[in-house]
Design an enzyme around this catalytic site. Structure first.
Site, short mmCIF file in Angstrom:
data_model
loop_
_atom_site.label_atom_id
_atom_site.label_comp_id
_atom_site.label_asym_id
_atom_site.label_seq_id
_atom_site.Cartn_x
_atom_site.Cartn_y
_atom_site.Cartn_z
N CYS A 1 42.76 50.47 47.03
CA CYS A 1 43.06 50.45 45.60
C CYS A 1 44.01 51.57 45.16
CB CYS A 1 41.77 50.52 44.79
SG CYS A 1 40.66 49.13 45.13
N HIS B 1 43.29 52.50 37.64
CA HIS B 1 42.94 51.38 38.51
C HIS B 1 41.79 50.61 37.85
CE1 HIS B 1 41.62 48.94 41.77
NE2 HIS B 1 40.53 49.65 42.00
N ASN C 1 39.40 43.07 39.71
CA ASN C 1 40.01 44.12 40.54
C ASN C 1 40.94 43.46 41.55
OD1 ASN C 1 40.61 46.14 42.37
ND2 ASN C 1 38.51 46.85 42.62
#
EC number: 2.3.1.180
Length: 335
Positions: free
Chosen positions: A116, A256, A286
């Site tokens: 990520c 994020h 996500n």
């Protein structure tokens, strides 16, 4: 001679058409829309459907949109970096596949794997190529087809992840705009808490690994949550302190999109109010390396030349970091 910095001069994004809602997940695992929304903030996520379609399929429209917006052709691109943990193949790099598909004949390319945090790692790396003075147009794309490595019988992970991609074009700037600073970190001891156990050289694919469902994302949620909150906030605060930025100086926090509670905790630690935080997790979930550039894509029209942005991420590995970016153009596309 003025110092060369790497300015973001165009943004692109792409999400697949198929929408996977919380209601649909209720039919796959024991969960509810309320449970998912309360714990993650996610309402829906996008899924790339179709035989043989990999992460490069997400990257191509991003690259072409950026070229169109900036008025350049793919042949003008010097370098393409793709941040991903779901490459089309182990090799060649997805960046190589994308350069071929879009006709970027003059570009070399490589992938960065940092989960990520991948887009931040790639952004800082690309900025260095610009700062060297040797490269003029560097394309950075964060993209993941997470549906390819998600076990849709595992409630801990299937509710979180989606597919998507976003990217930016970096070009030289001598007016103090662009990527101005970064704090990037990693700690390999975190690999036991967030990983994909099989498929690498240490544990190649076998009948045993497939039967054991080891080719899917594994996450120990509570541990990851604790580390994510602490480390994203620390990196963001370090960026603020090093560059003498207060919360009032920051136009936007670009976090994020892992979990709404992690985003809120990071903003609280920085003293940044919710109205200055880019949040689209409810729509895309996500998308791993895709989340930060997808935020920039969604918010592009609201960004103004000179805006101070702090980009922050945390990912498997563990990897984490923050970047300080001074925006280089107005949302209407004027530079």
């Amino acid at each position: 001679m003025s110092k060369i910095t790497a300015a973001i001069t165009a943004v692109g994004g792409y999400v697949p058409d198929y929408v996977l809602t919380n209601q649909e997940l209720e039919k796959l695992v024991e969960t509810t829309d309320e449970w998912i929304t309360t714990r993650t903030g996610i309402k829906e996520r996008r899924i790339l459907k179709g035989e043989g379609k990999g992460t490069s399929e997400l990257c191509v429209p991003v690259a072409l949109e950026i070229c169109k917006k900036r008025g350049i052709t793919p042949e003008d691109i010097d370098l393409l970096i793709v941040a991903t943990v779901t490459p089309d193949m182990v090799f060649p790099a997805t960046a190589n596949v994308v350069t071929d598909k879009i006709g970027a004949r003059n570009a070399f390319g490589f992938d960065i794997s940092a989960a990520c945090s991948g887009f931040l790692y790639a952004l800082d790396t690309g900025a260095k190529f610009i700062e060297s003075g040797r490269y003029q147009k560097v394309l950075i794309i964060g993209a993941d087809k997470m549906s390819s490595i998600i076990d849709y019988t595992d409630r801990a992970t299937c509710i979180i992840f989606g597919d998507g991609a976003g990217g930016v074009l970096l070009e030289p700037n001598t007016d103090g705009l662009g990527v101005l600073d970064s704090v990037l970190k990693s700690d390999g001891h975190g690999r036991e808490f967030l990983n994909m156990k099989a498929g690498g050289s240490a544990r190649p694919a076998s009948a045993e690994t497939i039967a054991g469902r080891e080719h899917y994302v594994f996450q120990e949620g509570k541990t990851v949550f604790k580390y994510a909150v602490a480390n994203m906030a620390d990196a963001a605060r370090s960026i603020m302190e090093r560059n003498h930025l207060t919360a009032d100086d920051i136009a936007w926090l670009v976090p994020h999109q892992a979990n709404l509670r992690i985003i809120s905790a990071t903003a609280d630690h920085m003293g940044v109010p919710t109205e200055k935080v880019m949040i689209n997790i409810q729509r895309y979930g996500n998308t791993t390396a895709g989340t930060i550039p997808l935020c920039l894509w969604d918010w592009e029209n609201k960004l103004k030349k000179g805006d101070n942005l702090v980009l922050a991420a945390f990912g498997g590995g563990f990897t984490w970091g923050a970047c300080y970016v001074k925006w280089a153009y107005n949302g209407n596309g004027t530079h």
